[in-house]
Design a protein around this motif. Structure first.
Motif, PDB file in Angstrom:
ATOM      1  N   GLY A  46       0.791  -1.221   0.000  1.00  0.00           N
ATOM      2  CA  GLY A  46       0.000   0.000   0.000  1.00  0.00           C
ATOM      3  C   GLY A  46       0.822   1.270   0.000  1.00  0.00           C
ATOM      4  N   ARG A  47       2.134   1.158   0.217  1.00  0.00           N
ATOM      5  CA  ARG A  47       3.010   2.333   0.175  1.00  0.00           C
ATOM      6  C   ARG A  47       3.087   2.925  -1.227  1.00  0.00           C
ATOM      7  N   VAL A  48       2.760   2.126  -2.254  1.00  0.00           N
ATOM      8  CA  VAL A  48       2.852   2.562  -3.650  1.00  0.00           C
ATOM      9  C   VAL A  48       1.470   2.496  -4.290  1.00  0.00           C
ATOM     10  N   ALA A  49       0.954   3.636  -4.742  1.00  0.00           N
ATOM     11  CA  ALA A  49      -0.316   3.700  -5.484  1.00  0.00           C
ATOM     12  C   ALA A  49      -1.446   2.988  -4.758  1.00  0.00           C
ATOM     13  N   GLY A  50      -1.424   3.051  -3.441  1.00  0.00           N
ATOM     14  CA  GLY A  50      -2.471   2.392  -2.678  1.00  0.00           C
ATOM     15  C   GLY A  50      -2.508   0.891  -2.855  1.00  0.00           C
ATOM     16  N   GLY A  51      -1.395   0.322  -3.333  1.00  0.00           N
ATOM     17  CA  GLY A  51      -1.320  -1.124  -3.542  1.00  0.00           C
ATOM     18  C   GLY A  51      -1.735  -1.569  -4.926  1.00  0.00           C
ATOM     19  N   ASP A  52      -2.047  -0.620  -5.818  1.00  0.00           N
ATOM     20  CA  ASP A  52      -2.524  -0.965  -7.164  1.00  0.00           C
ATOM     21  C   ASP A  52      -1.341  -1.204  -8.101  1.00  0.00           C
ATOM     22  N   HIS A  53      -0.685  -2.354  -7.908  1.00  0.00           N
ATOM     23  CA  HIS A  53       0.423  -2.746  -8.766  1.00  0.00           C
ATOM     24  C   HIS A  53       0.526  -4.263  -8.744  1.00  0.00           C
ATOM     25  N   THR A  54       1.397  -4.813  -9.582  1.00  0.00           N
ATOM     26  CA  THR A  54       1.382  -6.241  -9.881  1.00  0.00           C
ATOM     27  C   THR A  54       2.571  -6.969  -9.266  1.00  0.00           C
ATOM     28  N   VAL A  55       2.300  -8.170  -8.743  1.00  0.00           N
ATOM     29  CA  VAL A  55       3.348  -9.066  -8.295  1.00  0.00           C
ATOM     30  C   VAL A  55       3.202 -10.362  -9.096  1.00  0.00           C
ATOM     31  N   PHE A  56       4.333 -10.921  -9.511  1.00  0.00           N
ATOM     32  CA  PHE A  56       4.327 -12.100 -10.364  1.00  0.00           C
ATOM     33  C   PHE A  56       4.651 -13.360  -9.571  1.00  0.00           C
ATOM     34  N   VAL A  57       4.137 -14.492 -10.050  1.00  0.00           N
ATOM     35  CA  VAL A  57       4.544 -15.802  -9.527  1.00  0.00           C
ATOM     36  C   VAL A  57       4.882 -16.699 -10.704  1.00  0.00           C
ATOM     37  N   SER A  58       5.938 -17.499 -10.532  1.00  0.00           N
ATOM     38  CA  SER A  58       6.358 -18.482 -11.529  1.00  0.00           C
ATOM     39  C   SER A  58       6.692 -19.768 -10.793  1.00  0.00           C
ATOM     40  N   GLY A  59       6.271 -20.902 -11.337  1.00  0.00           N
ATOM     41  CA  GLY A  59       6.594 -22.175 -10.702  1.00  0.00           C
ATOM     42  C   GLY A  59       5.906 -23.327 -11.387  1.00  0.00           C
ATOM     43  N   ASN A  60       6.420 -24.518 -11.158  1.00  0.00           N
ATOM     44  CA  ASN A  60       5.878 -25.709 -11.809  1.00  0.00           C
ATOM     45  C   ASN A  60       4.700 -26.324 -11.070  1.00  0.00           C
ATOM     46  N   ASP A  61       4.565 -26.030  -9.781  1.00  0.00           N
ATOM     47  CA  ASP A  61       3.555 -26.684  -8.946  1.00  0.00           C
ATOM     48  C   ASP A  61       2.404 -25.720  -8.674  1.00  0.00           C
ATOM     49  N   ALA A  62       1.224 -26.048  -9.190  1.00  0.00           N
ATOM     50  CA  ALA A  62       0.059 -25.161  -9.049  1.00  0.00           C
ATOM     51  C   ALA A  62      -0.325 -24.976  -7.587  1.00  0.00           C
TER      52      ALA A  62
ATOM     53  N   THR B 177      -2.791  -7.309  -4.058  1.00  0.00           N
ATOM     54  CA  THR B 177      -4.128  -7.557  -4.617  1.00  0.00           C
ATOM     55  C   THR B 177      -4.109  -7.984  -6.073  1.00  0.00           C
ATOM     56  N   ASP B 178      -2.997  -7.795  -6.770  1.00  0.00           N
ATOM     57  CA  ASP B 178      -2.911  -8.159  -8.180  1.00  0.00           C
ATOM     58  C   ASP B 178      -1.748  -9.121  -8.362  1.00  0.00           C
ATOM     59  N   VAL B 179      -2.048 -10.424  -8.287  1.00  0.00           N
ATOM     60  CA  VAL B 179      -1.038 -11.473  -8.419  1.00  0.00           C
ATOM     61  C   VAL B 179      -1.206 -12.105  -9.789  1.00  0.00           C
ATOM     62  N   LEU B 180      -0.162 -12.047 -10.596  1.00  0.00           N
ATOM     63  CA  LEU B 180      -0.231 -12.548 -11.965  1.00  0.00           C
ATOM     64  C   LEU B 180       0.652 -13.789 -12.102  1.00  0.00           C
ATOM     65  N   ASP B 181       0.020 -14.931 -12.382  1.00  0.00           N
ATOM     66  CA  ASP B 181       0.719 -16.195 -12.573  1.00  0.00           C
ATOM     67  C   ASP B 181       1.279 -16.220 -13.992  1.00  0.00           C
ATOM     68  N   LEU B 182       2.606 -16.175 -14.113  1.00  0.00           N
ATOM     69  CA  LEU B 182       3.242 -16.145 -15.428  1.00  0.00           C
ATOM     70  C   LEU B 182       3.352 -17.522 -16.056  1.00  0.00           C
ATOM     71  N   GLY B 183       3.288 -18.573 -15.243  1.00  0.00           N
ATOM     72  CA  GLY B 183       3.422 -19.923 -15.778  1.00  0.00           C
ATOM     73  C   GLY B 183       4.471 -20.724 -15.035  1.00  0.00           C
ATOM     74  N   ASP B 184       5.125 -21.643 -15.736  1.00  0.00           N
ATOM     75  CA  ASP B 184       6.085 -22.534 -15.078  1.00  0.00           C
ATOM     76  C   ASP B 184       7.360 -21.782 -14.694  1.00  0.00           C
ATOM     77  N   ILE B 185       8.312 -22.515 -14.132  1.00  0.00           N
ATOM     78  CA  ILE B 185       9.488 -21.863 -13.556  1.00  0.00           C
ATOM     79  C   ILE B 185      10.351 -21.195 -14.624  1.00  0.00           C
ATOM     80  N   THR B 186      10.239 -21.611 -15.888  1.00  0.00           N
ATOM     81  CA  THR B 186      11.028 -20.937 -16.930  1.00  0.00           C
ATOM     82  C   THR B 186      10.615 -19.483 -17.091  1.00  0.00           C
ATOM     83  N   THR B 187       9.404 -19.137 -16.678  1.00  0.00           N
ATOM     84  CA  THR B 187       8.958 -17.745 -16.802  1.00  0.00           C
ATOM     85  C   THR B 187       9.622 -16.833 -15.783  1.00  0.00           C
ATOM     86  N   ALA B 188      10.346 -17.425 -14.834  1.00  0.00           N
ATOM     87  CA  ALA B 188      11.129 -16.611 -13.903  1.00  0.00           C
ATOM     88  C   ALA B 188      12.181 -15.793 -14.647  1.00  0.00           C
TER      89      ALA B 188
END
Length: 226
Positions: free
Chosen positions: A155-171, A187-198
């Motif tokens: 929430g320190r940035v834009a009231g929390g309106d920004h994106t965090v990514f996750v990458s991994g092989n295990d759903a 609040t905005d978690v974007l699943d990029l896909g498997d671990i290669t997307t890291a």
């Protein structure tokens, strides 16, 4: 949940304090607990000495990498990215097997000065290296695209309106990490896909460093508008 946070720089203590504040049983892992607890010099980024930080967070234990990992249900890799595989090797493959390893580190190479480059890059990533080295662990790359204050208080940035990514092989592992991220306020978690997307998440760092230089602060993050 019992969580081991490996690393005593600026990121590890910030995450350890935040996760402890959420009610988790947290231990910080380090190579030499006694030397770490005796440390009186300021952190590399100007933060308080570890001993001073720990005096205010006595509920968080400090243990060797292997002891911390063995007693945990989830391990956070907040070590220096260029030494992360070595640190996790000290933690022990058997102590990581079957567990989520939440990797927030970046493989920043300062051998040619500042700004650092990435190593590996393009065709590999630190997240993938960790997954290959510890195939029985469930590696999830996340939080590496922001500074530690924003990791734990989005929430320190834009009231929390920004994106965090996750990458991994295990759903299932990504779902558990997403729950932790939500508890931290993301609040905005974007699943990029498997671990290669890291690779993509780590390759944001060269841009992050230039934005930091332009703004004069690390308190910003990226938003995927869609």
């Amino acid at each position: 949940m019992k969580i081991a946070v490996l690393g005593t720089g600026s990121v590890g203590p910030a995450l350890a304090a935040a996760l402890s504040g959420l009610g988790h049983d947290v231990v910080i892992g380090t190579r030499d607990p006694q030397a770490t607890l005796a440390r009186t010099e300021p952190g590399r980024t100007g933060g308080p000495p570890f001993s001073q930080w720990h005096a205010s967070h006595r509920e968080i234990a400090v243990a060797a990498f292997a002891d911390a990992a063995a007693a945990s249900e989830l391990v956070v890799n907040a070590t220096n990215g260029t030494a992360s595989v070595e640190a996790l090797t000290e933690a022990g493959a058997a102590n990581l097997a079957g567990k989520i390893v939440m990797d927030v580190a970046n493989p920043l190479d300062f051998s040619r000065g500042f700004p650092p480059s990435l190593n590996p890059v393009n065709t590999d990533s630190l997240g993938e290296q960790i997954q290959r080295a510890f195939p029985e662990a469930k590696v999830v790359k996340t939080l590496n695209t922001m500074t530690n204050s924003v990791m734990v208080e989005p929430g320190r940035v834009a009231g929390g309106d920004h994106t965090v990514f996750v990458s991994g092989n295990d759903a299932g592992a990504k779902a558990e990490v997403t729950e932790i991220l939500a508890a931290l306020g993301h609040t905005d978690v974007l699943d990029l896909g498997d671990i290669t997307t890291a690779r993509g998440a780590e390759m944001i760092l060269p841009l992050w460093l230039r934005v930091w230089g332009a703004l004069g602060t690390g308190e910003f993050n990226f938003k995927v508008a869609r």
